[in-house]
Write a protein that holds these residues in place. Sequence first.
Motif, PDB file in Angstrom:
ATOM      1  N   ASP A 149       0.844  -1.204   0.000  1.00 26.97           N
ATOM      2  CA  ASP A 149       0.000   0.000   0.000  1.00 26.97           C
ATOM      3  C   ASP A 149       0.873   1.246   0.000  1.00 26.97           C
ATOM      4  N   GLU A 182      -7.796  10.098   8.638  1.00 28.28           N
ATOM      5  CA  GLU A 182      -8.133   9.480   7.355  1.00 28.28           C
ATOM      6  C   GLU A 182      -6.938   9.599   6.429  1.00 28.28           C
ATOM      7  N   ARG A 183      -6.507   8.461   5.858  1.00 27.22           N
ATOM      8  CA  ARG A 183      -5.394   8.468   4.901  1.00 27.22           C
ATOM      9  C   ARG A 183      -5.924   8.011   3.548  1.00 27.22           C
ATOM     10  N   GLN A 184      -5.295   8.483   2.489  1.00 29.52           N
ATOM     11  CA  GLN A 184      -5.661   8.051   1.129  1.00 29.52           C
ATOM     12  C   GLN A 184      -4.656   6.987   0.707  1.00 29.52           C
ATOM     13  N   ILE A 215      -1.398  13.613  -3.587  1.00 28.50           N
ATOM     14  CA  ILE A 215      -2.713  14.146  -3.979  1.00 28.50           C
ATOM     15  C   ILE A 215      -2.702  15.677  -3.872  1.00 28.50           C
ATOM     16  N   THR A 221      -8.972  -2.883  -5.878  1.00 28.32           N
ATOM     17  CA  THR A 221      -7.915  -2.539  -4.915  1.00 28.32           C
ATOM     18  C   THR A 221      -6.643  -3.305  -5.258  1.00 28.32           C
ATOM     19  N   ILE A 242      -7.416   4.622  -5.492  1.00 26.99           N
ATOM     20  CA  ILE A 242      -6.994   5.266  -4.242  1.00 26.99           C
ATOM     21  C   ILE A 242      -8.248   5.361  -3.373  1.00 26.99           C
ATOM     22  N   ARG A 243      -8.163   4.821  -2.166  1.00 24.25           N
ATOM     23  CA  ARG A 243      -9.355   4.796  -1.304  1.00 24.25           C
ATOM     24  C   ARG A 243      -9.016   5.355   0.071  1.00 24.25           C
ATOM     25  N   PRO A 244      -9.994   6.018   0.735  1.00 16.46           N
ATOM     26  CA  PRO A 244      -9.736   6.516   2.088  1.00 16.46           C
ATOM     27  C   PRO A 244      -9.710   5.365   3.089  1.00 16.46           C
ATOM     28  N   ARG A 245      -8.844   5.495   4.108  1.00 14.33           N
ATOM     29  CA  ARG A 245      -8.776   4.470   5.158  1.00 14.33           C
ATOM     30  C   ARG A 245      -8.559   5.174   6.495  1.00 14.33           C
ATOM     31  N   TYR A 253       0.772   5.438   0.717  1.00  9.53           N
ATOM     32  CA  TYR A 253       0.009   6.582   1.226  1.00  9.53           C
ATOM     33  C   TYR A 253       0.122   7.716   0.217  1.00  9.53           C
ATOM     34  N   ASP A 304      -1.484  10.815   0.340  1.00 13.60           N
ATOM     35  CA  ASP A 304      -1.957  12.143   0.779  1.00 13.60           C
ATOM     36  C   ASP A 304      -1.093  13.284   0.227  1.00 13.60           C
TER      37      ASP A 304
END
Length: 259
Positions: free
Chosen positions: A61, A217-219, A68, A185, A204-207, A63, A65
């Motif tokens: 995965d 919240e991370r992307q 973006i 995913t 890309i999904r928020p988690r 990150y 953020d």
Amino acid sequence: RVLKEDLLRYLEEPSHVSPPVRPQIAVEAQDKVSKLSGLQKGMCKTMTEALLFPHLTYCEDVYMDTLIELRKMIKTTLTDVKLTFMPFFIKALSLAIYDFPIVNASFINNNTEFVMKASHNVSVAMDSRAGLLVPNIKNCQNLSIYEIAVEMARLQDLGTKGKIGQSDLEGGTICLSNIGSIGGTYTAPVILPPQVLIGGLGAIRPRLEKKKGEIVERQVLGSSWSADHRLLDGATVAKFVARWKELLENPSLMLLHLK
Ligand code: CAO
């Protein structure tokens, strides 16, 4: 007695004793035989060949953020070309290849030798009007993120018109398949021979995650990699992907490689 009569009348009403009658539409289901298109024949041959050798699949995965935010900022100043995440993914891939050139290799001489390619020609899986096409962006090691975006736009435009030529399809040395604009995913991508590595990127999904005692919240981008296990071992793939991830999570590091 009154209640019993009411109940009997109620049950005698057709709508209460049988389900409503739906009109039947007469459809004759028929199998349909189609010839494979040229593109499908090519996919059939290449993918069959690809699965004759062992694939090692690895997921990580990333990150997103910071990237973006960075892309948002640059996009407002760029008017002549669409800047998606792909040029960043591709540039980071090319930079990571410098540290692990074996991922940009091919077997030669009946698999008794391998060549680590000097050119980073990144193949990009494209969902075109005609079907799956995989053109490549040549010499990404010499291109800026902006120049890669221009090349992506050129290839996408040709793909839409069904006009991608042989020179754009030949000579790829490593592949990225970003299925994330459609969804998903993780994936188990299939290598494009004679290449030895492919990355498959999800949406890309928020988690939600715990950071310093706070829920934040991370992307997150899910990435999946398949490597030719005859040449690449898991540790090499893991280190290569870690470098690619580091560059994307800290995009300012890519500035160090500007020429
Ligand atoms: N997560 C979230 N958003 C994403 C994303 C991801 N992984 N990838 C792209 N997006 C966004 C883009 O940023 C863009 O948004 P903006 O309009 O805000 O910029 C939007 O989705 C559309 O992007 P795009 O698809 O037009 O462009 P791209 O450069 O991201 O991708 C291409 C280009 C050719 C890789 C893509 O269009 C495509 O065809 N993907 C399918 C690949 C495929 O079929 N793989 C399977 C191969 S095996 O059969």
